[in-house]
Motif scaffolding. Structure first.
Motif, PDB file in Angstrom:
ATOM      1  N   VAL A   1       0.849  -1.190   0.000  1.00  0.00           N
ATOM      2  CA  VAL A   1       0.000   0.000   0.000  1.00  0.00           C
ATOM      3  C   VAL A   1       0.884   1.239   0.000  1.00  0.00           C
ATOM      4  O   VAL A   1       1.817   1.348   0.806  1.00  0.00           O
ATOM      5  CB  VAL A   1      -0.924   0.026   1.233  1.00  0.00           C
ATOM      6  CG1 VAL A   1      -1.694   1.339   1.287  1.00  0.00           C
ATOM      7  CG2 VAL A   1      -1.884  -1.150   1.202  1.00  0.00           C
ATOM      8  N   GLN A   2       0.619   2.134  -0.925  1.00  0.00           N
ATOM      9  CA  GLN A   2       1.292   3.438  -0.922  1.00  0.00           C
ATOM     10  C   GLN A   2       0.296   4.464  -0.385  1.00  0.00           C
ATOM     11  O   GLN A   2      -0.874   4.469  -0.779  1.00  0.00           O
ATOM     12  CB  GLN A   2       1.722   3.831  -2.338  1.00  0.00           C
ATOM     13  CG  GLN A   2       2.859   2.971  -2.893  1.00  0.00           C
ATOM     14  CD  GLN A   2       2.367   1.629  -3.409  1.00  0.00           C
ATOM     15  OE1 GLN A   2       1.373   1.553  -4.119  1.00  0.00           O
ATOM     16  NE2 GLN A   2       3.070   0.569  -3.052  1.00  0.00           N
ATOM     17  N   LEU A   3       0.768   5.324   0.499  1.00  0.00           N
ATOM     18  CA  LEU A   3      -0.097   6.304   1.144  1.00  0.00           C
ATOM     19  C   LEU A   3       0.387   7.713   0.848  1.00  0.00           C
ATOM     20  O   LEU A   3       1.595   7.979   0.875  1.00  0.00           O
ATOM     21  CB  LEU A   3      -0.109   6.076   2.658  1.00  0.00           C
ATOM     22  CG  LEU A   3      -0.544   4.696   3.130  1.00  0.00           C
ATOM     23  CD1 LEU A   3      -0.382   4.577   4.631  1.00  0.00           C
ATOM     24  CD2 LEU A   3      -1.981   4.413   2.725  1.00  0.00           C
ATOM     25  N   GLN A   4      -0.573   8.605   0.609  1.00  0.00           N
ATOM     26  CA  GLN A   4      -0.259  10.004   0.329  1.00  0.00           C
ATOM     27  C   GLN A   4      -1.138  10.863   1.219  1.00  0.00           C
ATOM     28  O   GLN A   4      -2.352  10.931   1.014  1.00  0.00           O
ATOM     29  CB  GLN A   4      -0.521  10.317  -1.140  1.00  0.00           C
ATOM     30  CG  GLN A   4      -0.248  11.750  -1.541  1.00  0.00           C
ATOM     31  CD  GLN A   4       1.233  12.054  -1.705  1.00  0.00           C
ATOM     32  OE1 GLN A   4       2.016  11.181  -2.065  1.00  0.00           O
ATOM     33  NE2 GLN A   4       1.622  13.276  -1.426  1.00  0.00           N
ATOM     34  N   ALA A   5      -0.529  11.513   2.200  1.00  0.00           N
ATOM     35  CA  ALA A   5      -1.273  12.392   3.098  1.00  0.00           C
ATOM     36  C   ALA A   5      -1.308  13.814   2.550  1.00  0.00           C
ATOM     37  O   ALA A   5      -0.334  14.269   1.940  1.00  0.00           O
ATOM     38  CB  ALA A   5      -0.635  12.380   4.481  1.00  0.00           C
ATOM     39  N   SER A   6      -2.420  14.491   2.785  1.00  0.00           N
ATOM     40  CA  SER A   6      -2.560  15.874   2.332  1.00  0.00           C
ATOM     41  C   SER A   6      -3.563  16.604   3.223  1.00  0.00           C
ATOM     42  O   SER A   6      -4.241  15.978   4.044  1.00  0.00           O
ATOM     43  CB  SER A   6      -3.028  15.914   0.877  1.00  0.00           C
ATOM     44  OG  SER A   6      -4.305  15.305   0.756  1.00  0.00           O
ATOM     45  N   GLY A   7      -3.655  17.921   3.039  1.00  0.00           N
ATOM     46  CA  GLY A   7      -4.652  18.700   3.754  1.00  0.00           C
ATOM     47  C   GLY A   7      -4.119  19.554   4.879  1.00  0.00           C
ATOM     48  O   GLY A   7      -4.873  20.305   5.499  1.00  0.00           O
ATOM     49  N   GLY A   8      -2.827  19.452   5.163  1.00  0.00           N
ATOM     50  CA  GLY A   8      -2.260  20.269   6.215  1.00  0.00           C
ATOM     51  C   GLY A   8      -2.214  21.744   5.828  1.00  0.00           C
ATOM     52  O   GLY A   8      -2.446  22.096   4.669  1.00  0.00           O
ATOM     53  N   GLY A   9      -1.910  22.558   6.804  1.00  0.00           N
ATOM     54  CA  GLY A   9      -1.816  23.989   6.536  1.00  0.00           C
ATOM     55  C   GLY A   9      -1.742  24.778   7.822  1.00  0.00           C
ATOM     56  O   GLY A   9      -1.552  24.222   8.902  1.00  0.00           O
ATOM     57  N   LEU A  10      -1.907  26.086   7.677  1.00  0.00           N
ATOM     58  CA  LEU A  10      -1.875  27.007   8.811  1.00  0.00           C
ATOM     59  C   LEU A  10      -3.305  27.393   9.175  1.00  0.00           C
ATOM     60  O   LEU A  10      -4.083  27.800   8.297  1.00  0.00           O
ATOM     61  CB  LEU A  10      -1.066  28.242   8.442  1.00  0.00           C
ATOM     62  CG  LEU A  10      -1.040  29.389   9.468  1.00  0.00           C
ATOM     63  CD1 LEU A  10      -0.381  28.935  10.756  1.00  0.00           C
ATOM     64  CD2 LEU A  10      -0.330  30.599   8.872  1.00  0.00           C
ATOM     65  N   VAL A  11      -3.636  27.288  10.443  1.00  0.00           N
ATOM     66  CA  VAL A  11      -4.983  27.606  10.905  1.00  0.00           C
ATOM     67  C   VAL A  11      -4.883  28.273  12.274  1.00  0.00           C
ATOM     68  O   VAL A  11      -3.940  28.005  13.031  1.00  0.00           O
ATOM     69  CB  VAL A  11      -5.860  26.333  10.963  1.00  0.00           C
ATOM     70  CG1 VAL A  11      -5.320  25.333  11.971  1.00  0.00           C
ATOM     71  CG2 VAL A  11      -7.311  26.657  11.225  1.00  0.00           C
ATOM     72  N   GLN A  12      -5.835  29.117  12.577  1.00  0.00           N
ATOM     73  CA  GLN A  12      -5.859  29.762  13.883  1.00  0.00           C
ATOM     74  C   GLN A  12      -6.425  28.827  14.935  1.00  0.00           C
ATOM     75  O   GLN A  12      -7.191  27.900  14.629  1.00  0.00           O
ATOM     76  CB  GLN A  12      -6.693  31.036  13.827  1.00  0.00           C
ATOM     77  CG  GLN A  12      -6.037  32.167  13.052  1.00  0.00           C
ATOM     78  CD  GLN A  12      -6.784  33.480  13.200  1.00  0.00           C
ATOM     79  OE1 GLN A  12      -8.003  33.497  13.404  1.00  0.00           O
ATOM     80  NE2 GLN A  12      -6.072  34.581  13.084  1.00  0.00           N
TER      81      GLN A  12
END
Length: 123
Positions: A1-12
């Motif tokens: 299984v290859q996994l690709q995480a996403s959705g991070g960022g800067l938030v208050q």
């Protein structure tokens, strides 16, 4: 299984983010999935896990009631919805998978890891 995480960022502080973990390769629906995080200068720690079917979940005390783990096996994707974020939630978040039954919170029981996505929560 290859996994690709996403959705991070800067938030208050108090804000929300949803992380995604896209899987490819082996049958994702046969794998338990987990999310871990590593803050600067600290060891990687368990956040949440979800069973292969999606019917069971388990959370670290620090995120219980604020984070929700889910998965869509038809889309080969897992999610981590993070609400009421705090500065102490700042970390690189990793998704992981293993061909095991039940729920898995131990890092060393996971076989596959995504590359990590950075979440920064400002105060």
């Amino acid at each position: 299984v290859q996994l690709q995480a996403s959705g991070g960022g800067l938030v208050q502080s108090g804000g929300s983010l949803r992380l995604s973990c896209a899987a490819s390769g082996r049958i994702f629906s046969n794998h338990v999935m987990g999310w871990f995080r590593q803050a600067p200068g600290k060891e990687r720690q368990f956040v949440a896990t979800i069973s292969a079917s999606g019917g069971a979940t388990y959370y670290a005390d620090s995120v219980e009631g604020r984070f929700t783990i889910s998965r869509d096996n038809a889309k080969n994707t897992g999610y981590l919805q993070m609400n009421s974020l705090l500065p102490e939630d700042t970390a690189v978040y990793y998704c992981a998978a293993a061909a095991k039954l039940g729920l898995v919170s131990a890092e060393n029981r996971y076989d596959y890891w995504g590359q990590g996505t950075l979440v920064t929560v400002s105060s």
